[in-house]
Write an enzyme that holds these catalytic residues in place. Structure first.
Site, PDB file in Angstrom:
ATOM      1  N   GLY A  43       9.865   7.916  -4.794  1.00 34.74           N
ATOM      2  CA  GLY A  43      10.731   6.834  -5.235  1.00 34.74           C
ATOM      3  C   GLY A  43       9.995   5.904  -6.180  1.00 34.74           C
ATOM      4  O   GLY A  43       8.764   5.823  -6.142  1.00 34.74           O
ATOM      5  N   GLN A  48       8.220  -1.671 -10.772  1.00 39.28           N
ATOM      6  CA  GLN A  48       6.891  -1.049 -10.797  1.00 39.28           C
ATOM      7  C   GLN A  48       6.446  -0.623 -12.196  1.00 39.28           C
ATOM      8  O   GLN A  48       5.274  -0.390 -12.430  1.00 39.28           O
ATOM      9  CB  GLN A  48       6.864   0.172  -9.871  1.00 39.28           C
ATOM     10  CG  GLN A  48       6.993  -0.190  -8.398  1.00 39.28           C
ATOM     11  CD  GLN A  48       7.040   1.051  -7.547  1.00 39.28           C
ATOM     12  OE1 GLN A  48       8.094   1.626  -7.346  1.00 39.28           O
ATOM     13  NE2 GLN A  48       5.898   1.484  -7.053  1.00 39.28           N
ATOM     14  N   CYS A  88       2.864   3.960  -1.416  1.00 39.15           N
ATOM     15  CA  CYS A  88       3.516   3.385  -2.590  1.00 39.15           C
ATOM     16  C   CYS A  88       2.652   3.652  -3.814  1.00 39.15           C
ATOM     17  O   CYS A  88       1.438   3.504  -3.750  1.00 39.15           O
ATOM     18  CB  CYS A  88       3.676   1.882  -2.376  1.00 39.15           C
ATOM     19  SG  CYS A  88       4.404   1.031  -3.772  1.00 39.15           S
ATOM     20  N   LEU A  89       3.287   4.025  -4.922  1.00 37.51           N
ATOM     21  CA  LEU A  89       2.533   4.294  -6.154  1.00 37.51           C
ATOM     22  C   LEU A  89       1.840   3.032  -6.676  1.00 37.51           C
ATOM     23  O   LEU A  89       0.873   3.120  -7.419  1.00 37.51           O
ATOM     24  CB  LEU A  89       3.454   4.875  -7.237  1.00 37.51           C
ATOM     25  CG  LEU A  89       4.027   6.277  -6.952  1.00 37.51           C
ATOM     26  CD1 LEU A  89       4.959   6.710  -8.074  1.00 37.51           C
ATOM     27  CD2 LEU A  89       2.922   7.303  -6.755  1.00 37.51           C
ATOM     28  N   HIS A 130      12.526   0.610   0.919  1.00 39.85           N
ATOM     29  CA  HIS A 130      11.242   0.355   0.246  1.00 39.85           C
ATOM     30  C   HIS A 130      11.471  -0.005  -1.235  1.00 39.85           C
ATOM     31  O   HIS A 130      10.898  -0.971  -1.743  1.00 39.85           O
ATOM     32  CB  HIS A 130      10.369   1.609   0.397  1.00 39.85           C
ATOM     33  CG  HIS A 130       9.044   1.556  -0.300  1.00 39.85           C
ATOM     34  ND1 HIS A 130       7.841   1.618   0.374  1.00 39.85           N
ATOM     35  CD2 HIS A 130       8.719   1.470  -1.614  1.00 39.85           C
ATOM     36  CE1 HIS A 130       6.853   1.560  -0.506  1.00 39.85           C
ATOM     37  NE2 HIS A 130       7.351   1.477  -1.716  1.00 39.85           N
ATOM     38  N   GLU A 131      12.330   0.765  -1.902  1.00 42.58           N
ATOM     39  CA  GLU A 131      12.563   0.528  -3.338  1.00 42.58           C
ATOM     40  C   GLU A 131      13.343  -0.761  -3.580  1.00 42.58           C
ATOM     41  O   GLU A 131      13.063  -1.492  -4.535  1.00 42.58           O
ATOM     42  CB  GLU A 131      13.294   1.712  -3.984  1.00 42.58           C
ATOM     43  CG  GLU A 131      12.594   3.065  -3.888  1.00 42.58           C
ATOM     44  CD  GLU A 131      11.118   3.061  -4.238  1.00 42.58           C
ATOM     45  OE1 GLU A 131      10.699   2.233  -5.065  1.00 42.58           O
ATOM     46  OE2 GLU A 131      10.376   3.873  -3.671  1.00 42.58           O
ATOM     47  N   HIS A 134      11.073  -3.622  -3.588  1.00 46.44           N
ATOM     48  CA  HIS A 134      10.385  -3.799  -4.877  1.00 46.44           C
ATOM     49  C   HIS A 134      11.210  -4.674  -5.815  1.00 46.44           C
ATOM     50  O   HIS A 134      10.680  -5.535  -6.513  1.00 46.44           O
ATOM     51  CB  HIS A 134      10.167  -2.445  -5.572  1.00 46.44           C
ATOM     52  CG  HIS A 134       8.925  -1.724  -5.140  1.00 46.44           C
ATOM     53  ND1 HIS A 134       7.673  -2.266  -5.241  1.00 46.44           N
ATOM     54  CD2 HIS A 134       8.749  -0.481  -4.632  1.00 46.44           C
ATOM     55  CE1 HIS A 134       6.774  -1.390  -4.800  1.00 46.44           C
ATOM     56  NE2 HIS A 134       7.397  -0.292  -4.420  1.00 46.44           N
TER      57      HIS A 134
END
Ligand code: NI
Length: 173
Positions: A43, A48, A88-89, A130-131, A134
């Site tokens: 995701g 991000q 997470c990236l 999670h997204e 962000h």
């Protein structure tokens, strides 16, 4: 397009609602998918990649061939909280157990401006939560204690220094 990493303050920006789906927005969604696949993520939120508009991409399929693009996603119902391991990236090299609802109902618009309401469970439910975090400027490590978050900060700094040293060495050779 680059993925911002913690503790970059831009990750704290709150995304704006998308009022019109322009070709530029569609292009950004495609670029986000590309970079997400490249980095082997499941995701990615626009936040991000330093685009502060409410849109996310997700693909939890094993073959990474079921892309999902959600514009203005909102969770309207959630239930059954459980600990699940997350990464997470934007927080590379770190994973932690986070309490998340296992069942959620969300609404979102697709890139053709069609609104949908969906019930999802498990990994998909966790991923969407999670997204959407962000988009609110929130990271999964915000759920951890201050001491733990400090450790993450140190770890990421160390990893980045190692990477820089390696690059310097390569440059010299
Ligand atoms: Ni993330």
């Amino acid at each position: 397009m680059q993925v911002l990493t913690f503790p970059n303050p831009k990750l704290r920006t709150k995304a704006q609602k998308i009022l019109k789906i322009t070709p530029e927005i569609k292009k950004t969604l495609d670029d986000m998918l590309k970079i997400m696949y490249q980095k082997k993520g499941v995701g990615l939120a626009a936040t991000q990649v330093d685009v502060h508009l409410a849109m996310i991409v997700i693909d939890i399929s094993e073959k990474q061939n079921q892309p999902l693009k959600l514009i203005n996603p909102v969770i309207i119902n959630k239930s059954d909280t459980q600990d699940e391991e997350e990464g997470c990236l934007s927080v590379p090299g770190f994973r932690a157990d986070i309490k998340r609802a296992q069942n959620i109902t969300y609404t979102a618009t697709d890139e053709n401006n069609k609104e949908t309401t969906k019930d999802v469970t498990g990994l998909m439910a966790v991923c969407i939560q999670h997204e959407i975090d962000h988009l609110k400027g929130k990271l999964f490590i915000d759920y951890l204690s201050n001491a733990k978050r400090q450790k993450v900060r140190t770890l990421i700094k160390k990893n980045q220094n190692n990477k820089n040293n390696k690059n310097n060495k390569n440059n010299k050779q």
